[in-house]
Design a protein around this motif. Structure first.
Motif, PDB file in Angstrom:
ATOM      1  N   ARG A  72       0.823  -1.217   0.000  1.00  0.00           N
ATOM      2  CA  ARG A  72       0.000   0.000   0.000  1.00  0.00           C
ATOM      3  C   ARG A  72       0.855   1.265   0.000  1.00  0.00           C
ATOM      4  O   ARG A  72       0.457   2.298   0.555  1.00  0.00           O
ATOM      5  N   TRP A 110      -3.010   1.362  -5.288  1.00  0.00           N
ATOM      6  CA  TRP A 110      -2.370   0.097  -4.931  1.00  0.00           C
ATOM      7  C   TRP A 110      -3.311  -1.092  -5.087  1.00  0.00           C
ATOM      8  O   TRP A 110      -2.856  -2.216  -5.352  1.00  0.00           O
ATOM      9  N   ARG A 111      -4.607  -0.883  -4.929  1.00  0.00           N
ATOM     10  CA  ARG A 111      -5.542  -2.002  -5.061  1.00  0.00           C
ATOM     11  C   ARG A 111      -5.500  -2.615  -6.453  1.00  0.00           C
ATOM     12  O   ARG A 111      -5.664  -3.828  -6.620  1.00  0.00           O
ATOM     13  N   GLU A 118      -2.802   4.502   5.037  1.00  0.00           N
ATOM     14  CA  GLU A 118      -2.897   3.111   4.611  1.00  0.00           C
ATOM     15  C   GLU A 118      -1.590   2.342   4.724  1.00  0.00           C
ATOM     16  O   GLU A 118      -1.591   1.145   4.968  1.00  0.00           O
TER      17      GLU A 118
END
Length: 408
Positions: free
Chosen positions: A240, A245-246, A397
């Motif tokens: 992250r 990033w997902r 995050e």
């Protein structure tokens, strides 16, 4: 956070530099065979992009064949070394004396002392063998990584160091007039060795054949650089530490190839290549991060390792009961214990600091604006950006590297 951005930018610079060298090498080969050819920067950039595109295809469409391709690269590397070395030495009409090779030193940068010139000149050599940490970033895809990865790094350094030393000595013996070599058309593109090949074998075809061997290895290096850079991007996104990033941390179903990371790394390299069209000097400033950033990341890791060594912060696997605790550091099966390990670690830190400092020096003592080394500005920009990105956004995050452990 800063270390992650530093090493990623360093590998992006290596990828861009590898593609650039491929493109300009092709231009130099054309010029070697056609003296009337006038290379253009946009042509070199297009060839650069073509090389990166080939690397993308190999890393995605043929990703499963990468282990076999690496073996082929190694065979070409070893055979190519002798294919270049033997004709270079045997066919050279004249050779320098042993006295000249080992006792005559050049100070082309006009630095105040020969020692200072030596350290500045180290940067080019370091760049030539940069990337020895690539195996580390592929560790999650390697079998028995705790043993095989360090061995691969050690063998790579020893093999390439021996080959590089052999080629350097051979080139020094067959180069009689270094000034004429540096003034040759191929040297203007950054490849004086092509003129050395031509002077040694006496034919354009022979020099071209020897150059093609090096060109193939440079293409292979670009493929490997993209593989490494993409794994770094993917791993940092999984932690992250990157925007979006997902999506970036996803891998392709079935092959487990981080396609998004490959695309991001390749596009970034191609965008960097656009800088070369406008200014070759500006492009050199960007790719100077390859040495500076990598050695900055080495120093950080090696310094913390040295601190842990000296304070007893790393434990033997048999000295503690629970080895799955994330905050407990445990020696792996490949390490040098005791005072010898500390000595090697200390040397690595000192050497890294020397390279890091001199990577900011210009190639000459009195540089103009175009020849000035601006890598200190680029490195500072990377650090400042990473800190600001963390403070403004990522701290919500990013909690450090995600540690995965296997339990039985």
């Amino acid at each position: 956070m800063a270390t992650g951005w530093i090493v990623i930018c360093g590998w992006m610079a290596i990828l861009a530099a590898s593609g650039y060298v491929c493109g300009t090498q092709i231009e130099a080969v054309i010029q070697l065979n056609n003296p009337d050819y006038v290379p253009q920067r946009w042509e070199g950039t297009l060839l650069f992009w073509a090389t990166v595109l080939l690397a993308v295809i190999i890393n995605t469409v043929f990703g499963r064949l990468l282990p076999a391709l690496e073996i082929v690269m190694l065979v070409i590397h070893v055979l190519g070394f002798f294919a270049v070395l033997i004709p270079l030495v045997v066919m050279a009409p004249k050779k320098a004396s042993t006295h000249d090779v080992f006792t005559v030193f050049e100070n082309g940068g006009e630095y105040s002392t020969q020692a200072l010139s030596f350290f500045v000149g180290l940067i080019g050599i370091v760049f030539a063998i940069a990337g020895c940490d690539s195996a580390v970033h592929m560790a999650e895809e390697a079998q028995n990584a705790s043993v095989n990865v360090p061995w691969s790094m050690l063998v790579a350094i020893l093999l390439n160091g021996a080959f590089g030393w052999g080629i350097v000595i051979a080139v020094l013996f067959v180069t009689i007039d270094i000034e004429s070599v540096l003034e040759s058309p191929t040297a203007a593109l950054g490849f004086p060795y092509m003129q050395i090949f031509y002077d040694s074998v006496g034919s354009t075809g022979g020099a071209t054949g020897m150059t093609v061997v090096l060109l193939i290895m440079t293409v292979c290096g670009t493929i490997a650089a993209l593989t490494t850079a993409s794994r770094l991007v993917w791993a940092f996104a999984r932690d992250r530490g990157l925007p979006f990033w997902r999506h970036v941390s996803k891998v392709q179903m079935g092959s487990s190839i981080p396609v998004y990371a490959v695309i991001i790394a390749s596009i970034t390299a191609c965008v960097i290549g656009l800088v070369n069209i406008g200014s070759a000097s500006a492009f050199s400033i960007v790719i100077s991060l390859s040495v500076t950033n990598l050695y900055a990341s080495y120093i950080i890791v090696e310094s913390f390792l040295l601190y842990r060594r000296c304070t007893g912060g790393i434990h033997s696997r048999h000295s503690i009961d629970d080895t799955t605790e994330p905050d407990v550091l445990i020696w792996g099966p490949f390490h040098l214990p005791g005072i010898f390990g500390i000595a090697v670690n200390l040397f690595a830190v000192c050497f890294g600091i020397i390279i890091f400092v001199f990577s900011f020096f210009p190639v000459s003592y009195h540089p103009g604006a175009a020849d000035m080394n601006y890598s200190v500005v680029m490195t500072a920009a990377v650090v400042i950006f990473s800190v600001l990105y963390y403070v403004v956004w990522a701290r919500k995050e990013f909690k450090g590297p995600i540690i995965e452990v296997e339990t039985q």
